[in-house]
Design an enzyme around this catalytic site. Structure first.
Site, PDB file in Angstrom:
ATOM      1  N   LYS A  41       0.820  -1.190   0.000  1.00 61.96           N
ATOM      2  CA  LYS A  41       0.000   0.000   0.000  1.00 61.96           C
ATOM      3  C   LYS A  41       0.862   1.251   0.000  1.00 61.96           C
ATOM      4  O   LYS A  41       0.378   2.353  -0.277  1.00 61.96           O
ATOM      5  CB  LYS A  41      -0.880   0.021   1.266  1.00 61.96           C
ATOM      6  CG  LYS A  41      -1.780  -1.186   1.373  1.00 61.96           C
ATOM      7  CD  LYS A  41      -2.480  -1.231   2.751  1.00 61.96           C
ATOM      8  CE  LYS A  41      -3.327  -2.477   2.859  1.00 61.96           C
ATOM      9  NZ  LYS A  41      -3.635  -2.808   4.253  1.00 61.96           N
ATOM     10  N   GLU A  97       7.493   2.222  -6.202  1.00 62.42           N
ATOM     11  CA  GLU A  97       7.628   1.689  -4.841  1.00 62.42           C
ATOM     12  C   GLU A  97       7.848   2.849  -3.876  1.00 62.42           C
ATOM     13  O   GLU A  97       8.362   3.909  -4.275  1.00 62.42           O
ATOM     14  CB  GLU A  97       8.821   0.706  -4.845  1.00 62.42           C
ATOM     15  CG  GLU A  97       9.252   0.149  -3.527  1.00 62.42           C
ATOM     16  CD  GLU A  97       8.232  -0.748  -2.837  1.00 62.42           C
ATOM     17  OE1 GLU A  97       7.059  -0.340  -2.724  1.00 62.42           O
ATOM     18  OE2 GLU A  97       8.624  -1.827  -2.378  1.00 62.42           O
ATOM     19  N   ASP A  98       7.481   2.655  -2.617  1.00 62.03           N
ATOM     20  CA  ASP A  98       7.690   3.713  -1.629  1.00 62.03           C
ATOM     21  C   ASP A  98       9.165   3.872  -1.271  1.00 62.03           C
ATOM     22  O   ASP A  98       9.711   4.960  -1.340  1.00 62.03           O
ATOM     23  CB  ASP A  98       6.825   3.493  -0.367  1.00 62.03           C
ATOM     24  CG  ASP A  98       6.964   2.107   0.254  1.00 62.03           C
ATOM     25  OD1 ASP A  98       7.760   1.281  -0.238  1.00 62.03           O
ATOM     26  OD2 ASP A  98       6.264   1.852   1.254  1.00 62.03           O
ATOM     27  N   ASP A 101      14.881  -0.669   0.657  1.00 62.95           N
ATOM     28  CA  ASP A 101      15.604  -0.860   1.918  1.00 62.95           C
ATOM     29  C   ASP A 101      16.651  -1.958   1.705  1.00 62.95           C
ATOM     30  O   ASP A 101      17.727  -1.678   1.183  1.00 62.95           O
ATOM     31  CB  ASP A 101      14.556  -1.205   2.987  1.00 62.95           C
ATOM     32  CG  ASP A 101      15.112  -1.267   4.384  1.00 62.95           C
ATOM     33  OD1 ASP A 101      15.869  -0.368   4.769  1.00 62.95           O
ATOM     34  OD2 ASP A 101      14.790  -2.224   5.111  1.00 62.95           O
ATOM     35  N   PHE A 150      14.215   4.725  10.661  1.00 64.18           N
ATOM     36  CA  PHE A 150      12.886   4.242  10.296  1.00 64.18           C
ATOM     37  C   PHE A 150      11.992   5.450  10.060  1.00 64.18           C
ATOM     38  O   PHE A 150      11.817   6.285  10.949  1.00 64.18           O
ATOM     39  CB  PHE A 150      12.288   3.314  11.351  1.00 64.18           C
ATOM     40  CG  PHE A 150      11.110   2.572  10.799  1.00 64.18           C
ATOM     41  CD1 PHE A 150      11.283   1.388  10.089  1.00 64.18           C
ATOM     42  CD2 PHE A 150       9.823   3.094  10.922  1.00 64.18           C
ATOM     43  CE1 PHE A 150      10.202   0.735   9.512  1.00 64.18           C
ATOM     44  CE2 PHE A 150       8.731   2.446  10.346  1.00 64.18           C
ATOM     45  CZ  PHE A 150       8.923   1.265   9.656  1.00 64.18           C
ATOM     46  N   ASP A 157       4.417   3.480   6.419  1.00 64.68           N
ATOM     47  CA  ASP A 157       3.686   3.178   7.657  1.00 64.68           C
ATOM     48  C   ASP A 157       4.565   2.554   8.730  1.00 64.68           C
ATOM     49  O   ASP A 157       5.652   2.046   8.463  1.00 64.68           O
ATOM     50  CB  ASP A 157       2.558   2.191   7.358  1.00 64.68           C
ATOM     51  CG  ASP A 157       3.080   0.769   7.132  1.00 64.68           C
ATOM     52  OD1 ASP A 157       3.952   0.607   6.253  1.00 64.68           O
ATOM     53  OD2 ASP A 157       2.658  -0.153   7.841  1.00 64.68           O
ATOM     54  N   ARG A 163       0.472   6.747   7.363  1.00 62.34           N
ATOM     55  CA  ARG A 163       0.622   6.889   5.907  1.00 62.34           C
ATOM     56  C   ARG A 163       0.134   8.246   5.418  1.00 62.34           C
ATOM     57  O   ARG A 163       0.540   8.734   4.377  1.00 62.34           O
ATOM     58  CB  ARG A 163      -0.185   5.808   5.177  1.00 62.34           C
ATOM     59  CG  ARG A 163       0.303   4.394   5.409  1.00 62.34           C
ATOM     60  CD  ARG A 163      -0.353   3.463   4.393  1.00 62.34           C
ATOM     61  NE  ARG A 163      -0.295   2.057   4.768  1.00 62.34           N
ATOM     62  CZ  ARG A 163       0.731   1.258   4.507  1.00 62.34           C
ATOM     63  NH1 ARG A 163       1.799   1.728   3.906  1.00 62.34           N
ATOM     64  NH2 ARG A 163       0.699  -0.010   4.866  1.00 62.34           N
TER      65      ARG A 163
HETATM   66  P1  IMP Z   1      13.058  -4.226   1.138  1.00 65.27           P
HETATM   67  O1  IMP Z   1      12.622  -5.514   0.511  1.00 65.27           O
HETATM   68  O2  IMP Z   1      13.871  -4.467   2.371  1.00 65.27           O
HETATM   69  O3  IMP Z   1      13.758  -3.294   0.192  1.00 65.27           O
HETATM   70  O4  IMP Z   1      11.758  -3.611   1.729  1.00 65.27           O
HETATM   71  C1  IMP Z   1      11.056  -2.575   1.218  1.00 65.27           C
HETATM   72  C2  IMP Z   1       9.775  -2.410   2.018  1.00 65.27           C
HETATM   73  O5  IMP Z   1      10.046  -2.325   3.425  1.00 65.27           O
HETATM   74  C3  IMP Z   1       9.127  -1.112   1.646  1.00 65.27           C
HETATM   75  O6  IMP Z   1       8.203  -1.284   0.596  1.00 65.27           O
HETATM   76  C4  IMP Z   1       8.460  -0.703   2.925  1.00 65.27           C
HETATM   77  O7  IMP Z   1       7.155  -1.262   2.993  1.00 65.27           O
HETATM   78  C5  IMP Z   1       9.287  -1.308   4.026  1.00 65.27           C
HETATM   79  N1  IMP Z   1      10.206  -0.318   4.639  1.00 65.27           N
HETATM   80  C6  IMP Z   1      11.551  -0.275   4.554  1.00 65.27           C
HETATM   81  N2  IMP Z   1      12.066   0.744   5.238  1.00 65.27           N
HETATM   82  C7  IMP Z   1      11.011   1.411   5.770  1.00 65.27           C
HETATM   83  C8  IMP Z   1      10.891   2.594   6.595  1.00 65.27           C
HETATM   84  O8  IMP Z   1      11.867   3.268   6.975  1.00 65.27           O
HETATM   85  N3  IMP Z   1       9.633   2.951   6.938  1.00 65.27           N
HETATM   86  C9  IMP Z   1       8.522   2.257   6.531  1.00 65.27           C
HETATM   87  N4  IMP Z   1       8.584   1.154   5.769  1.00 65.27           N
HETATM   88  C10 IMP Z   1       9.827   0.731   5.399  1.00 65.27           C
HETATM   89 MG    MG Z   2       5.319  -1.365   4.080  1.00 72.30          MG
END
Ligand code: IMP
Ligand code: MG
Length: 178
Positions: A41, A97-98, A101, A150, A157, A163
């Site tokens: 989301k 994508e948001d 990470d 974070f 979220d 959000r």
């Molecule tokens: P990745 O697979 O570790 O790159 O994860 C990405 C997902 O982790 C994003 O789509 C977010 O939903 C969540 N995420 C990673 N860092 C944060 C943060 O600082 N705040 C909120 N959600 C995060």
């Molecule tokens: Mg998320």
């Protein structure tokens, strides 16, 4: 309990980044149709701003995924909770994508969507935390690079909350459970 500690990226800075990304994407796709895939989301707020800055024909679709990282094999798997409505074969696909990470979610998703024979796939992320990478992944378009904190707001979220905040803020978590 968690506490919203400070603004890290203001809504003005976000708006500037979105304008820049929209211009760049418009230039790169040069009037071609783009299937824009929002990742639910978290990407919804960013996506709704971004697509209005893209001056190309846009088809909108969504996916919802959850990813799992397996440290013993240094890769991950993605579970599709909601799949695309459209067939992307022969299409130019832009995943929105948001935040990137660890990179696991996008790496797995690209692998999965790559099997559906799109003409091209690129990734546009509102935020990027490069210091947290577990796998080798780089988005094609990044709004703003952020430090290892974070963050919440502008779609991001914590436990489903925050959000709707217009600015991106740092969340402090008791016990350091990042
Ligand atoms: P990745 O697979 O570790 O790159 O994860 C990405 C997902 O982790 C994003 O789509 C977010 O939903 C969540 N995420 C990673 N860092 C944060 C943060 O600082 N705040 C909120 N959600 C995060
Ligand atoms: Mg998320």
């Amino acid at each position: 309990m968690e506490r919203v500690s400070r603004v890290l990226v203001s809504h003005e800075e976000i708006e500037q980044a979105v304008n820049r990304l929209g211009e760049q994407i418009t230039k790169d796709y040069n009037g071609q149709e783009i299937v824009v895939v929002g990742i639910l989301k978290g990407a919804v707020v960013f996506l709704s701003d971004l697509i209005r800055k893209i001056d190309c024909p846009v088809i909108l679709d969504f996916m919802q995924v959850s990813s799992y990282y397996n440290s013993t094999v240094s890769s991950g798997n993605v579970r599709i909770r909601k799949d695309l409505d459209y067939d992307i074969s022969g299409k130019d696909v832009l995943i929105v994508e948001d935040i990137i990470d660890s990179g696991v979610t996008m790496q797995c998703l690209l692998r999965e969507l790559g099997t559906r024979n799109p003409k091209s796939i690129k990734v546009c992320a509102a935020f990027d935390k490069p210091s947290r990478r577990k796998v080798d992944f780089q988005a094609d378009y990044v709004g703003i690079e952020v430090p290892d904190e974070f963050i919440i707001g502008y779609g991001l979220d914590y436990s489903g909350k925050y959000r709707n905040l217009p600015d991106v803020c740092v969340l402090e978590l008791d016990g350091g459970d990042k």
